[in-house]
Design a protein around this motif. Structure first.
Motif, PDB file in Angstrom:
ATOM      1  N   ARG A  30       0.812  -1.213   0.000  1.00  0.00           N
ATOM      2  CA  ARG A  30       0.000   0.000   0.000  1.00  0.00           C
ATOM      3  C   ARG A  30       0.850   1.270   0.000  1.00  0.00           C
ATOM      4  O   ARG A  30       0.661   2.171   0.828  1.00  0.00           O
ATOM      5  N   MET A  31       1.778   1.359  -0.939  1.00  0.00           N
ATOM      6  CA  MET A  31       2.627   2.554  -1.044  1.00  0.00           C
ATOM      7  C   MET A  31       1.762   3.785  -1.267  1.00  0.00           C
ATOM      8  O   MET A  31       0.807   3.743  -2.032  1.00  0.00           O
ATOM      9  N   SER A  32       2.137   4.878  -0.628  1.00  0.00           N
ATOM     10  CA  SER A  32       1.424   6.137  -0.862  1.00  0.00           C
ATOM     11  C   SER A  32       2.096   6.942  -1.967  1.00  0.00           C
ATOM     12  O   SER A  32       1.491   7.854  -2.515  1.00  0.00           O
ATOM     13  N   ASN A  33       3.358   6.612  -2.283  1.00  0.00           N
ATOM     14  CA  ASN A  33       4.035   7.240  -3.423  1.00  0.00           C
ATOM     15  C   ASN A  33       5.189   6.350  -3.885  1.00  0.00           C
ATOM     16  O   ASN A  33       5.650   5.484  -3.154  1.00  0.00           O
ATOM     17  N   ARG A  34       5.642   6.580  -5.104  1.00  0.00           N
ATOM     18  CA  ARG A  34       6.692   5.748  -5.719  1.00  0.00           C
ATOM     19  C   ARG A  34       8.038   5.859  -5.008  1.00  0.00           C
ATOM     20  O   ARG A  34       8.881   5.000  -5.157  1.00  0.00           O
ATOM     21  N   ASN A  35       8.249   6.933  -4.232  1.00  0.00           N
ATOM     22  CA  ASN A  35       9.512   7.095  -3.525  1.00  0.00           C
ATOM     23  C   ASN A  35       9.721   6.018  -2.459  1.00  0.00           C
ATOM     24  O   ASN A  35      10.841   5.807  -2.008  1.00  0.00           O
ATOM     25  N   GLN A  36       8.676   5.338  -2.063  1.00  0.00           N
ATOM     26  CA  GLN A  36       8.775   4.282  -1.049  1.00  0.00           C
ATOM     27  C   GLN A  36       9.196   2.939  -1.648  1.00  0.00           C
ATOM     28  O   GLN A  36       9.573   2.034  -0.924  1.00  0.00           O
ATOM     29  N   ARG A  82      11.210   5.674 -15.911  1.00  0.00           N
ATOM     30  CA  ARG A  82       9.806   6.088 -15.822  1.00  0.00           C
ATOM     31  C   ARG A  82       8.988   4.821 -15.736  1.00  0.00           C
ATOM     32  O   ARG A  82       9.013   3.984 -16.638  1.00  0.00           O
ATOM     33  N   PRO A  85       2.077   2.336 -13.843  1.00  0.00           N
ATOM     34  CA  PRO A  85       1.383   1.812 -12.666  1.00  0.00           C
ATOM     35  C   PRO A  85       1.468   0.287 -12.613  1.00  0.00           C
ATOM     36  O   PRO A  85       1.456  -0.379 -13.637  1.00  0.00           O
TER      37      PRO A  85
END
Length: 87
Positions: A30-36, A82, A85
């Motif tokens: 459940r990542m909230s953003n790709r940086n995780q 890049r 999803p």
């Protein structure tokens, strides 16, 4: 119905299974953003490395992980790709 065991997965089949497992794992995190993503993938690599060491011994596991790191350094781009999803 046969009592014969199935043959082990071929390398290409195992790679597809691995891709599916990683996608399911990242979705489950459940990542909230790709940086995780890097942190979650490092945790997955860490757990896989420990399991490999338990299965084959620490020296063999370390050599396999070091060879993978060397491959990444040689073949993968220096900058993040890049990414599309996962879902």
């Amino acid at each position: 119905m046969s009592n014969k065991p199935e043959t082990p997965a071929a390398q290409i089949e195992a790679e597809e299974f691995a891709k599916q497992a990683v996608q399911q794992y990242l979705n489950a995190c459940r990542m909230s953003n790709r940086n995780q993503m890097g942190n979650y993938l490092m945790k997955l690599c860490s757990v896989a490395g420990v399991m490999m060491a338990l299965a084959e011994g620490s020296e063999d596991a370390a050599q396999r992980l070091e060879a993978t790191a060397a491959f990444i350094r040689r073949k993968m781009p220096d900058t993040p790709a890049r990414m599309e999803p996962l879902q």
